[in-house]
Design an enzyme around this catalytic site. Structure first.
Site, mmCIF file in Angstrom:
data_model
loop_
_atom_site.group_PDB
_atom_site.id
_atom_site.type_symbol
_atom_site.label_atom_id
_atom_site.label_comp_id
_atom_site.label_asym_id
_atom_site.label_seq_id
_atom_site.Cartn_x
_atom_site.Cartn_y
_atom_site.Cartn_z
ATOM 1 N N HIS A 141 0.848 -1.200 0.000
ATOM 2 C CA HIS A 141 0.000 0.000 0.000
ATOM 3 C C HIS A 141 0.885 1.252 0.000
ATOM 4 O O HIS A 141 0.833 2.067 0.935
ATOM 5 C CB HIS A 141 -0.921 -0.001 1.223
ATOM 6 N N GLY B 33 -5.351 5.900 -3.245
ATOM 7 C CA GLY B 33 -5.365 5.514 -4.650
ATOM 8 C C GLY B 33 -4.700 4.183 -4.951
ATOM 9 O O GLY B 33 -4.544 3.827 -6.122
ATOM 10 N N SER C 271 -3.515 -0.263 -8.538
ATOM 11 C CA SER C 271 -3.199 -1.686 -8.692
ATOM 12 C C SER C 271 -3.951 -2.283 -9.870
ATOM 13 O O SER C 271 -3.415 -3.131 -10.604
ATOM 14 C CB SER C 271 -3.548 -2.452 -7.409
ATOM 15 N N ARG C 272 -5.194 -1.863 -10.093
ATOM 16 C CA ARG C 272 -5.976 -2.405 -11.203
ATOM 17 C C ARG C 272 -5.497 -1.844 -12.541
ATOM 18 O O ARG C 272 -5.507 -2.548 -13.559
ATOM 19 C CB ARG C 272 -7.460 -2.152 -10.954
ATOM 20 N N TYR D 251 -11.724 -9.121 -1.668
ATOM 21 C CA TYR D 251 -11.083 -8.696 -0.421
ATOM 22 C C TYR D 251 -10.686 -9.894 0.436
ATOM 23 O O TYR D 251 -9.631 -9.882 1.079
ATOM 24 C CB TYR D 251 -12.008 -7.763 0.355
#
Length: 349
Positions: free
Chosen positions: A197, A202, A207-208, A240
């Protein structure tokens, strides 16, 4: 360095990889749709990806609202946080889709993509494009938005630069050595990135976006035509859960990669199956076109626009048949209508 020695290639993982790679190899044959239809598929997928990825993080904008916002971006003031996030994600995705081959995955380029992701948010000006300086553990929140507990502890601000340097170095080495399948390399990079992280805010959206970048660089050219983010949004609870199950073990001697790898590969499987269905529907629609419909599309492709008068004059078609054919092509999203009355003309999507 990232420890991937404990990765177990189960029969399910092997089967998922084989199915995804088979589609990757067949994409050239499947991608024989007319260019305007491929562009239409990519446009829809891009809107879905932007909408889903921002909604995963709490945005409330629908896909229709996202599309409307982006179509008016030059003249729209981005007053709300949701609008700012959508605009930033759209610009990052546009950069990746059009320049993926020229974006090396280095710390500097990751920071640059993060800066662009948050460029429209004045609230984030202080930390955009820079690693975090405060703890940003993943928490559980009550209905009022107050954090009531920590779900997952991320890397400390002190450890973040070292861990990001190690992750980027691992990626370069894993790609070069080739011991792991490219899909597993992408999956491991993403889950470790989210465990670190590295930015104050953001991280999920970035990450996507990085997932799309890494998949394109690994040769999965079909990715922009079907939204992986939409698949994740519809399986958010499993997303998650898989992240937490794997992230909780990453710093141990034998990380449990299995939960995340299985979720990630199943999501890719669902993404490609959706695209297969869309392509098949498009192909059926094309084979069902009349000769007049094909002539109309060819005329629009050659001239940039077409009217009913053009077809009546060029091919002697009856006005009623011509109007009905134009209406059918618009209904199938093969043409877009512009203007009204005698000024009506049609263009490709």
């Amino acid at each position: 360095m990232v420890n991937t020695d404990s990765i177990q290639i189960s029969p399910e993982i092997l089967s998922l990889i084989a199915e995804i790679d088979e589609f990757k190899g067949a994409w050239r044959a499947l991608g024989t749709l007319a260019p305007e239809r491929l562009n239409a598929l990519r446009h829809v997928a891009t809107i879905e990806s932007i909408g889903s990825s921002t909604r995963i993080e709490g945005s409330r904008l629908t896909d229709r609202e996202v599309e409307r916002l982006l179509s008016d971006l030059r003249i729209t003031r981005l007053d709300s946080r949701d609008e700012q996030e959508v605009a930033g994600y759209a610009e990052v995705m546009d950069t990746i889709i059009h320049a993926w081959a020229d974006i090396p995955v280095t710390e500097n380029h990751i920071k640059q993509l993060h800066r662009d992701l948050l460029k429209h948010s004045a609230k984030d000006e202080r930390h955009r494009g820079a690693y975090k300086t405060l703890r940003n553990d993943v928490g559980a929140f009550d209905a009022d938005g107050t954090m009531i507990g920590v779900v997952f502890e991320t890397a400390t601000p002190f450890d973040t630069p070292r861990k990001m340097e190690a992750l980027v170095a691992w990626l370069a080495e894993a790609r070069e050595v080739g011991r792991l399948h490219p899909l597993l390399i992408v999956a491991v990079f993403v889950v470790v990135f989210l465990a670190i992280h590295p930015f104050q805010d953001g991280n999920g959206r970035l990450s996507r976006a990085l997932t799309t970048l890494l998949l394109l660089q690994a040769g999965y050219a079909y990715v922009p035509y079907s939204s992986l983010e939409s698949v994740i949004e519809q399986n958010k609870e499993g997303y998650y859960m898989a992240l937490r199950q794997t992230q909780g073990t990453i710093d141990t001697e034998a990380p449990d990669w299995q939960p995340w790898l299985v979720f990630f590969l199943r999501a890719l499987q669902q993404q490609k199956r959706r695209l297969e269905d869309k392509v098949e529907r498009e192909r059926r629609a094309q084979t069902e076109l009349t000769d007049l419909a094909i002539r109309i599309l060819d005329y629009a492709r050659d001239h940039g626009r077409v009217t009913t008068r053009d077809m009546v004059h060029e091919h002697g078609a009856s006005p009623n048949t011509t109007k009905a054919t134009f209406a059918s092509l618009v209904a199938k999203s093969l043409l877009v209508r512009h203007g009204a009355g005698r000024s009506t003309w049609y263009g490709l999507p």
